[in-house]
Design a protein around this motif. Structure first.
Motif, mmCIF file in Angstrom:
data_model
loop_
_atom_site.group_PDB
_atom_site.id
_atom_site.type_symbol
_atom_site.label_atom_id
_atom_site.label_comp_id
_atom_site.label_asym_id
_atom_site.label_seq_id
_atom_site.Cartn_x
_atom_site.Cartn_y
_atom_site.Cartn_z
ATOM 1 N N ALA A 51 0.856 -1.195 0.000
ATOM 2 C CA ALA A 51 0.000 0.000 0.000
ATOM 3 C C ALA A 51 0.888 1.239 0.000
ATOM 4 C CB ALA A 51 -0.891 -0.003 1.232
ATOM 5 N N LEU A 52 0.349 2.320 -0.560
ATOM 6 C CA LEU A 52 1.142 3.552 -0.580
ATOM 7 C C LEU A 52 1.126 4.231 0.781
ATOM 8 C CD1 LEU A 52 0.199 4.973 -4.076
ATOM 9 C CD2 LEU A 52 2.278 3.757 -3.392
ATOM 10 N N ASP A 53 0.027 4.051 1.499
ATOM 11 C CA ASP A 53 -0.009 4.539 2.877
ATOM 12 C C ASP A 53 -0.997 3.704 3.682
ATOM 13 O OD1 ASP A 53 -2.606 5.516 2.509
ATOM 14 O OD2 ASP A 53 -1.860 7.427 1.769
ATOM 15 N N GLU A 54 -1.027 3.988 4.986
ATOM 16 C CA GLU A 54 -1.838 3.194 5.905
ATOM 17 C C GLU A 54 -3.320 3.282 5.576
ATOM 18 O OE1 GLU A 54 -0.091 2.854 10.099
ATOM 19 O OE2 GLU A 54 -1.785 4.203 10.312
ATOM 20 N N LYS A 55 -3.750 4.492 5.142
ATOM 21 C CA LYS A 55 -5.191 4.726 4.923
ATOM 22 C C LYS A 55 -5.749 3.843 3.823
ATOM 23 C CE LYS A 55 -5.293 9.534 6.318
ATOM 24 N NZ LYS A 55 -4.059 10.131 5.817
ATOM 25 N N GLN A 56 -4.943 3.575 2.792
ATOM 26 C CA GLN A 56 -5.495 2.786 1.679
ATOM 27 C C GLN A 56 -5.202 1.285 1.829
ATOM 28 O OE1 GLN A 56 -2.628 1.599 -1.269
ATOM 29 N NE2 GLN A 56 -3.226 3.530 -2.225
ATOM 30 N N ALA A 57 -4.696 0.881 3.005
ATOM 31 C CA ALA A 57 -4.318 -0.534 3.168
ATOM 32 C C ALA A 57 -5.519 -1.393 3.565
ATOM 33 C CB ALA A 57 -3.242 -0.646 4.242
ATOM 34 N N ASP A 58 -5.497 -2.658 3.126
ATOM 35 C CA ASP A 58 -6.496 -3.649 3.566
ATOM 36 C C ASP A 58 -5.941 -4.505 4.696
ATOM 37 O OD1 ASP A 58 -8.493 -3.169 1.394
ATOM 38 O OD2 ASP A 58 -6.756 -3.724 0.167
ATOM 39 N N ILE A 59 -4.617 -4.620 4.740
ATOM 40 C CA ILE A 59 -3.971 -5.347 5.842
ATOM 41 C C ILE A 59 -2.933 -4.405 6.449
ATOM 42 C CG2 ILE A 59 -2.509 -7.307 6.476
ATOM 43 C CD1 ILE A 59 -3.610 -8.821 4.095
ATOM 44 N N ILE A 60 -3.044 -4.182 7.749
ATOM 45 C CA ILE A 60 -2.037 -3.362 8.435
ATOM 46 C C ILE A 60 -1.381 -4.223 9.508
ATOM 47 C CG2 ILE A 60 -1.656 -1.382 9.967
ATOM 48 C CD1 ILE A 60 -3.940 0.050 8.605
ATOM 49 N N LEU A 61 -0.064 -4.312 9.444
ATOM 50 C CA LEU A 61 0.661 -5.052 10.484
ATOM 51 C C LEU A 61 1.688 -4.114 11.119
ATOM 52 C CD1 LEU A 61 1.433 -8.596 9.039
ATOM 53 C CD2 LEU A 61 0.079 -8.058 11.042
ATOM 54 N N TYR A 62 1.647 -4.013 12.433
ATOM 55 C CA TYR A 62 2.664 -3.252 13.149
ATOM 56 C C TYR A 62 3.658 -4.247 13.737
ATOM 57 C CZ TYR A 62 0.130 1.256 13.129
ATOM 58 O OH TYR A 62 -0.465 2.429 12.770
ATOM 59 N N ASN A 63 4.914 -4.118 13.331
ATOM 60 C CA ASN A 63 5.978 -4.981 13.850
ATOM 61 C C ASN A 63 6.645 -4.233 15.009
ATOM 62 O OD1 ASN A 63 7.842 -6.963 14.159
ATOM 63 N ND2 ASN A 63 8.975 -6.531 12.287
ATOM 64 N N THR A 64 6.352 -4.646 16.221
ATOM 65 C CA THR A 64 6.620 -3.807 17.392
ATOM 66 C C THR A 64 7.985 -4.065 18.040
ATOM 67 O OG1 THR A 64 5.673 -5.446 18.894
ATOM 68 C CG2 THR A 64 4.157 -3.841 17.927
ATOM 69 N N CYS A 65 8.372 -3.117 18.904
ATOM 70 C CA CYS A 65 9.658 -3.180 19.607
ATOM 71 C C CYS A 65 9.404 -3.054 21.109
ATOM 72 C CB CYS A 65 10.522 -2.018 19.129
ATOM 73 S SG CYS A 65 11.983 -1.737 20.125
ATOM 74 N N ALA A 66 10.140 -3.828 21.894
ATOM 75 C CA ALA A 66 9.907 -3.816 23.346
ATOM 76 C C ALA A 66 11.067 -3.203 24.114
ATOM 77 C CB ALA A 66 9.693 -5.249 23.831
ATOM 78 N N ILE A 67 12.020 -2.624 23.402
ATOM 79 C CA ILE A 67 13.254 -2.207 24.073
ATOM 80 C C ILE A 67 13.022 -1.064 25.061
ATOM 81 C CG2 ILE A 67 15.529 -1.147 23.678
ATOM 82 C CD1 ILE A 67 15.726 -3.923 22.862
ATOM 83 N N ARG A 68 12.181 -0.097 24.660
ATOM 84 C CA ARG A 68 12.005 1.045 25.562
ATOM 85 C C ARG A 68 10.551 1.232 25.981
ATOM 86 N NH1 ARG A 68 16.769 2.186 25.872
ATOM 87 N NH2 ARG A 68 17.947 1.592 24.047
ATOM 88 N N GLU A 69 10.436 1.772 27.207
ATOM 89 C CA GLU A 69 9.108 1.921 27.783
ATOM 90 C C GLU A 69 8.253 2.881 26.966
ATOM 91 O OE1 GLU A 69 9.297 3.630 31.631
ATOM 92 O OE2 GLU A 69 7.574 2.505 32.354
ATOM 93 N N ASN A 70 8.850 4.016 26.517
ATOM 94 C CA ASN A 70 8.016 4.992 25.813
ATOM 95 C C ASN A 70 7.538 4.469 24.463
ATOM 96 O OD1 ASN A 70 10.393 5.237 24.510
ATOM 97 N ND2 ASN A 70 10.737 7.401 24.964
#
Ligand code: SF4
Length: 483
Positions: free
Chosen positions: A74-93
């Motif tokens: 997708a060109l951006d999040e708004k036009q996506a049919d599948i959104i995956l966030y690949n997350t990080c746990a290193i920092r609290e914020n």
């Protein structure tokens, strides 16, 4: 084709079996039809990456698998049919930020109810976070940990076949994530490609969550790494970035006795004009043999990321880093002796629990002695479940901020002085892309890792050129092409 060693490791569950990979390819094939049926058109996928280079490399595999299932980026999040966030746990914020961003996705889901929203990566290996997401964000339908990344086709298939929500997170501590070979990879454009040589970490530095969320250390077979390196070079990439949490301990647990130096030697022997970089190195496992190889090599960059974290032996002990200031500095001086042009970058934690001002001054003086090219500095943030999170921490945050600023100011001065000292020198530069700041200029990277911009005609990304440095700024150079 599987070699004998890979087969043996499959049996020992260090490598995902061929049968399991076949099952995933089959599911990927089914998902092509199911996704079109659900969306009404070829699905568009958006993968957002948080955190380190390891996550960037994982996201390339996730996108590769999604493309294999018929998705288009997708060109951006708004036009996506599948959104995956690949997350990080290193920092609290990062956690706080992620949860607020996930909350924002509700509006997109309301606008497109067919949309699939998923979360994966290190943060999804933490039970408390997963519980919070399950309770607070009912529109997140897919949640999976780093150990089942290769099973994305199957997880998606369960969702597409009617399951309300699919969750597959970490099954227990003390395990290594199995290695999945031959996953499709959608590499990012550019001149550099990442290549993961190992996963997980066995070091248990007292502040770090990685061994808990990424599992124990496991190395890929050298043949598989060389196969992937050849593919990368055949695709036209000019720089290979070898990745692992602690590349210096590469080889543990493999049937063939091999260490990181030998692996580098084999990659370096591949045909072609290309560069090799690697990260991250642990000072306790960095050997003189490795430094000797880098010094002799024409392909391995003389630029080493060697995280020191603190200059105080007392704090290093509390951090469970298992080296001393003296050992660290002896590595630096050996490398400088062998390679007068070597540069170092580092990571530093300021305000580790109980750090006194004297401890901090030790860090400051170490930095002044090493003269890093740049440093990644962080104020200590406690990660629940790690040993340091339960240590008494009497130093106020304001004081930690003051120390951080002191360190950054010292580093700025070093960078400015050292970069100015390079004026007039000629550097071999790998051209990366047009400059964002100067029309008609290109930007590239010197072997020492510095960005240089220069006026250029008839120069393409991927070319190696000679550039004379005309101006050394704080974090980059300006230069001119040497004809
Ligand atoms: S070496 Fe230490 S800091 Fe690095 S990933 Fe392993 S435990 Fe974390």
């Amino acid at each position: 084709m599987l070699n004998t060693q890979t087969k043996q490791r499959e049996d020992a569950s260090a490598v995902v079996s061929r049968e399991e990979m076949m099952r995933q390819w089959e599911m990927a094939g089914q998902n092509r039809q199911l996704l079109i049926h659900r969306m009404g058109h070829p699905p568009r996928a958006w993968v957002k990456t948080f955190g380190c280079q390891g996550n960037v490399a994982d996201s390339e595999k996730i996108m590769g698998m999604l493309i294999d299932m018929g998705c288009e980026p997708a060109l951006d999040e708004k036009q996506a049919d599948i959104i995956l966030y690949n997350t990080c746990a290193i920092r609290e914020n990062a956690q706080v930020r992620l949860l607020s961003m996930v909350g924002e996705l509700k509006r997109l889901k309301q606008a497109n109810p067919n949309m699939i929203i998923g979360l994966c990566g290190c943060m999804m290996q933490q039970e408390a976070v997963v519980r919070q997401i399950r309770n607070s964000f009912p529109f997140v339908e897919l949640i999976f940990g780093t150990h089942v990344l290769h099973r994305l086709p199957q997880l998606l298939n369960r969702l597409l076949c009617g399951e309300h929500r699919v969750v597959d997170c970490f099954e227990g501590e003390g395990r290594a994530n199995p290695i999945a070979e031959h996953l499709p990879i959608r590499r990012t454009d550019g001149v550099q490609a990442s290549l993961q040589i190992m996963y997980g970490c066995d070091n248990f530095c007292s502040y770090c969550i990685v061994p808990y969320v990424r599992g124990r250390e496991v190395s890929r077979e050298p043949d598989q790494i060389l196969r992937e390196a050849k593919e990368i070079l055949a695709m036209g990439y000019k720089e290979i970035l070898l990745l692992g949490q602690n590349v210096n301990s590469y080889g543990k647990g493999l049937a063939e006795p091999i260490n990181f130096t030998e692996l580098l030697r084999r990659i370096e022997a591949l045909d072609g004009d290309f560069r090799i970089r690697f990260m991250t190195s642990h000072p306790k496992d960095c050997t003189r043999e490795l430094i000797d190889l880098i010094a002799q090599s024409k392909k391995i960059c003389h630029n080493i990321h060697l995280p020191v974290q603190s200059g105080s032996d007392r704090v290093l002990g509390q951090m469970n880093r298992r080296y001393t200031r003296e050992h660290y500095l002896s590595l630096i001086s050996y490398a400088k002796e062998k390679m007068p042009d070597v540069t170092f970058t580092t990571d530093i934690i300021v305000g580790f629990p109980g750090e006194t001002y004297e401890d901090f001054l030790q860090t400051l003086s170490l930095c002044q002695e090493v003269r890093y090219q740049c440093m990644f500095t962080f104020i200590y943030s406690p990660r629940p479940g790690t040993r340091a999170a339960s240590m008494p921490d009497p130093v106020p945050y304001k004081e930690k901020t003051k120390r951080l600023n002191e360190l950054i100011a010292a580093q700025h001065q070093i960078s400015e002085e050292d970069n100015r000292a390079r004026e007039g020198c000629i550097e071999r530069v790998l051209v990366e892309k047009p400059s964002e700041h100067h029309e008609g200029w290109m930007s590239g990277r010197c072997e020492n890792g510095m960005i240089v911009t220069f006026p250029a005609e008839k120069v393409q990304p991927g070319d190696f050129v000679q550039v004379r440095i005309t101006r050394g700024l704080r974090s980059e150079y300006e230069g001119e092409l040497v004809k």
